[in-house]
Structure formats: structure tokens, C-alpha cells
Design a protein around this motif. Structure first.
Motif, short mmCIF file in Angstrom:
data_model
loop_
_atom_site.label_atom_id
_atom_site.label_comp_id
_atom_site.label_asym_id
_atom_site.label_seq_id
_atom_site.Cartn_x
_atom_site.Cartn_y
_atom_site.Cartn_z
N SER A 100 0.82 -1.22 0.00
CA SER A 100 0.00 0.00 0.00
C SER A 100 0.86 1.26 0.00
CB SER A 100 -0.94 0.01 1.21
OG SER A 100 -0.18 0.11 2.40
N ASN A 101 2.12 1.14 -0.39
CA ASN A 101 3.03 2.30 -0.27
C ASN A 101 2.97 3.21 -1.50
OD1 ASN A 101 4.18 0.36 -1.89
ND2 ASN A 101 6.22 0.50 -1.01
N TYR A 102 1.80 3.74 -1.75
CA TYR A 102 1.63 4.70 -2.86
C TYR A 102 1.94 6.11 -2.37
CZ TYR A 102 -0.11 1.27 -6.16
OH TYR A 102 -0.19 0.21 -7.03
N SER B 34 -2.95 6.13 -1.49
CA SER B 34 -2.40 5.31 -0.41
C SER B 34 -3.49 4.94 0.59
CB SER B 34 -1.23 6.01 0.27
OG SER B 34 -1.62 7.25 0.80
N GLU C 5 -4.37 1.21 1.39
CA GLU C 5 -4.20 0.83 2.79
C GLU C 5 -5.48 0.20 3.34
OE1 GLU C 5 -1.71 0.47 4.59
OE2 GLU C 5 -2.50 0.34 6.62
N ARG D 54 8.44 9.35 -0.66
CA ARG D 54 7.30 8.45 -0.60
C ARG D 54 7.18 7.80 0.77
NH1 ARG D 54 7.24 3.37 -2.30
NH2 ARG D 54 9.04 3.65 -3.66
N ASN E 272 4.02 8.13 3.20
CA ASN E 272 3.34 6.96 3.75
C ASN E 272 3.19 7.07 5.26
OD1 ASN E 272 4.91 4.58 1.45
ND2 ASN E 272 3.09 5.81 1.23
#
Lengths: 416, 93
Positions: free
Chosen positions: A82-84, A90, A94, A134, A138
Motif C-alpha cells: 500500500s506504499n503509494y 495510499s 491501505e 514516498r 506513507n
């Protein structure tokens, strides 16, 4: 539905496994449903499941032209993370990751979700700057992420080449420890079984050939098994989204491209995490069977053929050998392609349409598998309430008119 | 890999080319006169057909010229390729 448990395993073993009941029924379609879901992949089945479970809709059918999970659900590299970068994306991914974490219990079906971590490698100074940005984004959104050095990577992944003399040396990576992989077929089967238990009709071998409308409102669909009426129709057909949209006279900002993947012969355990690299462009993990699961980039051209060009695979193998020279003698077992629906901003569309009662969930491009539960959850809300949940409101079709695109090409990890 | 016929250089491997997406899209003559929805349609929406597709390719590793290709998006078979001169546009005279 008979609950799966250690006790049921034992009981069925004592009767030589002859008495297992079918995981889902194969009913003939009724004439009318409250909600029709077109597309029996992971997203469609998850949508039906959450519609029944969270919104109390009881009269639902999932229409699948082939067999469930036979499209992209069975053709991906099973990576979940989920590390957009952007908050909108995200939070959506997530939500999905949180659902993954309880999914096997929720469905009473082992989806073999394994949180073995995902490394996104950086090979240049700019890569590392982007990674730090990023990771910080996050963490601000409450998503676990950390920056790791080349030395840490070398210790955690024994066979990766962290030599500074490599052509594209590894300088570091972002690491999401809660990320990992899941068993893709089990996801389709688990959602199908759980949805079926809630009364959802899963109708395979039923191809939708037309979308019926009256006065700007959807009334049902034409299928290879006759006309089926419905109050609402949710279309979630990945690469064929534009084809279904054309049946309703709509145009989508989507291009369909082949995306290829391949697996090696089974090996002893050699890689216990997931490694992805944007710069050299490849991603790799090892399945429980021991196969190396390797993913490529999309082929440049529009294609519905579920196969791509060989040079795309060749390019990916060059990247994998660059990262793992030890794999240079490994033989590849099979390769395949799926058709991904690519949006201009590498983000999905979970949206109402100008036609009343018609909803589209598409545009997941190369990253749909990880979103399976979250996508179904948000799409179910959108269909049941006839308005988007706040998690998927930014992913409305309207964003292409307003200009509020969510550019996730960087975090999508597969070049478009 | 596709074998693509450049109208100037002949049959060449796909790796010599860059893909330019759907062909035949005309830039609106007066963008200011368009609504946001019409502009978005021009900018983002694509026909993305399953079957016959008119598309653009650039011979980027060769003569670097753009040209049109008619290709099937299921079989990937290329029906023909042509220059973008008005005389060679399919369906136009």
C-alpha cells in the motif's frame, strides 16, 4: 456453507475426502436481480461479497463469461502493498491491505496472505530522493514504511547483488514490512464461496453482450444465456472495460495493454521477500511451490490477445539477472499475459456513470490484485448507496473533466 | 514481437519503433470553444476497440518518421501501414 476447520479436515479425511460439498453453487440465472456484477474476477466477487455482507443486498448475481478468476486474477504476480505516494491512492490501498490482514478469517478460506515485506529498490540519487519522499508521505498517512540502505538489503536478501560496481548499483530501497503476497486463485475461490454462502448467484459461462437502458437508466443486460433484468449493474471487467462501456454508449480514458509474467522451475527456498525495481524494471518473489514469480512491464501497443512480445520478457530477465546474477542459470517454466486497463494517471476509476444505475470499476492497470478486497469494498458502497465512499470519491470518472488527476506513475512500479 | 512495415524503410522489428496510440484523433480547431467535457474527451478518452484499430507508430530507431498502422488488437495481425499524407489516409480521398 460448511465451515472449514481443522475438525472438518479430519472428519473428511476419515471419509476419504469423498464428502466435501461444492464451494459454490452453479445456478441458472434468474430473470431479475437487484444488482448484477459483470465480471467474476477477484474484484467482482469481492464487490458481490461486500454488497451482501455490509449492505444487506440479497438478490445479487455475478456474471462471468469464462470461469471465475480465469482472467487477471489468475495471471498476476500476487504482490500486495500500500506504499503509494498520494494520500488519495495510499488510503485506498491501505484500506485494502487492512482487509487483507483479516481476510482468511473473514472468508473462512486460507488466501495464504504472507506479509513477507516488499522492497522497492533505488538505483540513482533521484530514485533515493523519491523513495524518501514516498516513505515520509506513507508514514504521515499512518502506513508503515522505512528507508533501508544497500548494506541492510545485502544482509536481508542474501543473493542480491549490492556491489557498487554493478551497472545500476543498488543505493537503497523503501521497505514495507506489512506488504507481501497472497495466493491469487484462493482469493477468487474464497470470495466466491463466501459470497455464495450469502446467497449470491455466481453464473459462469455467461457473457454479457449488451447493456439495456431506458430513459437514461440501466434496465439489465443481454447475455449469452438470455436477457437478465436488474436495478443496478456494476461492471468490473479489467481489460474489457472499454468494450463494455461501448455497449452503453460510453467512452473511457482507458487503453488495454498486455502485461506479461512468468515463472521458473521450482527451486529450494532462495528468496523470502518481494523485490521490485522501477529503474531496471523487474519484480520478483518466490512462491510457496518454489517457483520464482517474475513480472514484466506492459507491452507498448493496445492489445486484447492475452500475450505480448518476447522482447518485453527479455528486458525483464535482463533486469532480474542484473539484480540476482545467481538466477542466470534458472530455467523458466511458463509465461503468460493478461490484459490490463491503463488509465492516464495510473489510478483506478470506481465511479458512477452518466447512466443511472450503471457503475464502473476499472482502470486498475498493472496494480489491481493488491486492491482486490478494498476495491470490492468501495465499489459495493458506491453501488449500494449510489454515491462513492470518501475513500473512492477522488477516483470518480469526473476527475478527467475537472483535471484532478492522481499521478501514481512513480509508485505504480510497472512502467506504462 | 511484431514485424512492422515502415512506409519508408520496409519491414523492421518492433523494437525499432515507438508506439503512438490511437490514430486519426484530430486536435480541435478551436479548443476555447469546447466545454470541459469535450476537451477531456479529446485529451483522455480513447475508443480502445477489441479488434480493428487505427494507430500511430514512430520509427524512432530508424528514419524517425510517424506513420499509420491498421492492426487487429486481438490477433495482433497488421493489415497495412501508410504515411500520414492526406492521399494515403484510409477512407478519405
Amino acid at each position: 456453507m460448511k465451515k472449514y476447520s481443522a475438525f472438518s479436515l479430519l472428519r473428511n479425511a476419515l471419509s476419504y475426502n469423498r464428502n466435501w460439498s461444492e464451494a459454490w453453487r452453479s445456478p441458472d440465472p434468474q430473470r431479475k436481480y437487484d444488482v448484477l456484477i459483470v465480471g467474476g474476477g477477484g474484484h467482482g466477487l469481492a464487490t458481490a461479497y461486500y454488497l451482501a455482507k455490509e449492505h444487506g443486498v440479497r438478490n445479487i448475481a455475478v456474471l462471468e463469461k469464462g470461469w471465475i478468476g480465469g482472467g487477471n486474477t489468475g495471471r498476476n504476480t500476487t504482490i500486495v502493498r500500500s506504499n503509494y505516494l498520494w494520500t488519495e491512492a495510499s488510503l485506498l490501498y491501505e484500506k485494502s491491505l487492512k482487509l487483507w490482514e483479516g481476510l482468511s478469517q473473514d472468508l473462512n478460506y486460507n488466501v495464504m496472505f504472507s506479509q513477507r515485506g516488499v522492497y522497492n529498490l533505488g538505483h540513482t540519487l533521484q530514485d533515493m530522493r523519491d523513495i524518501e519522499r514516498r516513505v515520509n508521505a506513507n508514514r504521515l498517512n499512518g502506513i508503515d514504511a522505512e528507508v533501508v540502505s544497500a548494506e541492510q538489503i545485502g544482509k536481508a536478501i542474501p543473493y542480491i547483488n549490492t556491489s557498487p560496481d554493478a551497472r545500476y548499483p543498488i543505493l537503497g530501497a523503501s521497505l514495507q514490512r506489512r506488504a507481501g503476497v497472497a495466493r491469487h486463485d484462493a482469493v477468487a475461490w474464497g470470495f466466491a464461496r463466501a459470497a455464495d454462502a450469502l446467497g449470491v448467484d455466481i453464473i459462469e459461462q455467461c457473457e454479457v453482450t449488451g447493456i439495456n437502458r431506458d430513459d437514461g437508466k440501466v434496465t439489465g443486460v443481454e447475455t449469452s444465456r438470455g436477457t437478465i433484468a436488474a436495478n443496478k449493474v456494476g461492471v468490473v471487467v479489467a481489460g474489457n472495460a472499454s468494450v463494455l462501456a461501448a455497449m452503453a454508449g460510453l467512452r473511457l480514458p482507458i487503453e488495454s495493454h498486455p502485461l506479461q509474467a512468468l515463472v521458473s522451475e521450482p527451486l529450494k527456498p532462495v528468496l523470502d521477500t518481494v523485490v521490485m525495481s522501477n529503474a531496471v524494471h523487474g519484480y520478483i518473489s518466490q512462491s510457496d511451490k518454489g517457483e520464482l514469480v517474475i513480472g514484466a512491464g506492459i507491452d507498448a501497443y493496445n492489445g486484447y490477445g492475452q500475450r505480448g512480445s518476447f522482447h518485453t520478457i527479455e528486458h525483464t530477465m535482463q533486469a532480474i539477472i542484473e539484480l540476482f546474477p545467481v538466477f542466470s542459470r534458472v530455467r523458466m517454466l511458463r509465461m503468460w499475459g493478461g490484459i490490463v486497463d491503463v488509465c492516464p494517471d495510473a489510478c483506478p476509476i470506481i465511479s458512477r456513470t452518466p447512466i443511472g444505475g450503471l457503475y464502473f470499476n476499472c482502470g486498475w492497470g498493472t496494480g489491481g490484485f493488491k486492491a482486490t478486497p478494498g476495491s470490492g469494498w468501495a465499489f459495493a458502497h458506491t453501488i449500494a448507496q449510489d454515491r462513492p465512499h470518501e475513500l473512492n470519491a477522488p477516483f470518480d470518472l469526473e476527475r478527467f473533466t475537472s483535471g484532478a488527476l492522481i499521478d501514481e506513475h512513480g509508485a505504480a512500479a510497472v512502467a506504462h | 514481437m511484431l514485424l512492422i512495415k515502415c512506409p519508408w524503410c520496409g519491414d523492421r522489428a518492433e523494437t525499432e519503433f515507438s508506439y503512438g496510440g490511437e490514430g486519426g484523433i484530430q486536435r480541435p480547431r478551436d479548443p476555447d470553444a469546447l466545454s470541459d467535457a469535450e476537451w477531456a474527451d479529446y485529451l483522455f478518452n480513447r475508443s480502445n476497440p477489441r479488434g480493428a484499430h487505427k494507430e500511430l507508430w514512430n520509427h524512432s530507431q530508424g528514419c524517425r518518421r510517424w506513420f499509420g498502422v491498421d492492426r487487429d488488437t486481438v490477433s495482433y495481425a497488421i493489415e497495412r501501414s501508410y504515411t500520414l499524407s492526406a492521399a494515403e489516409q484510409p477512407g478519405e480521398s
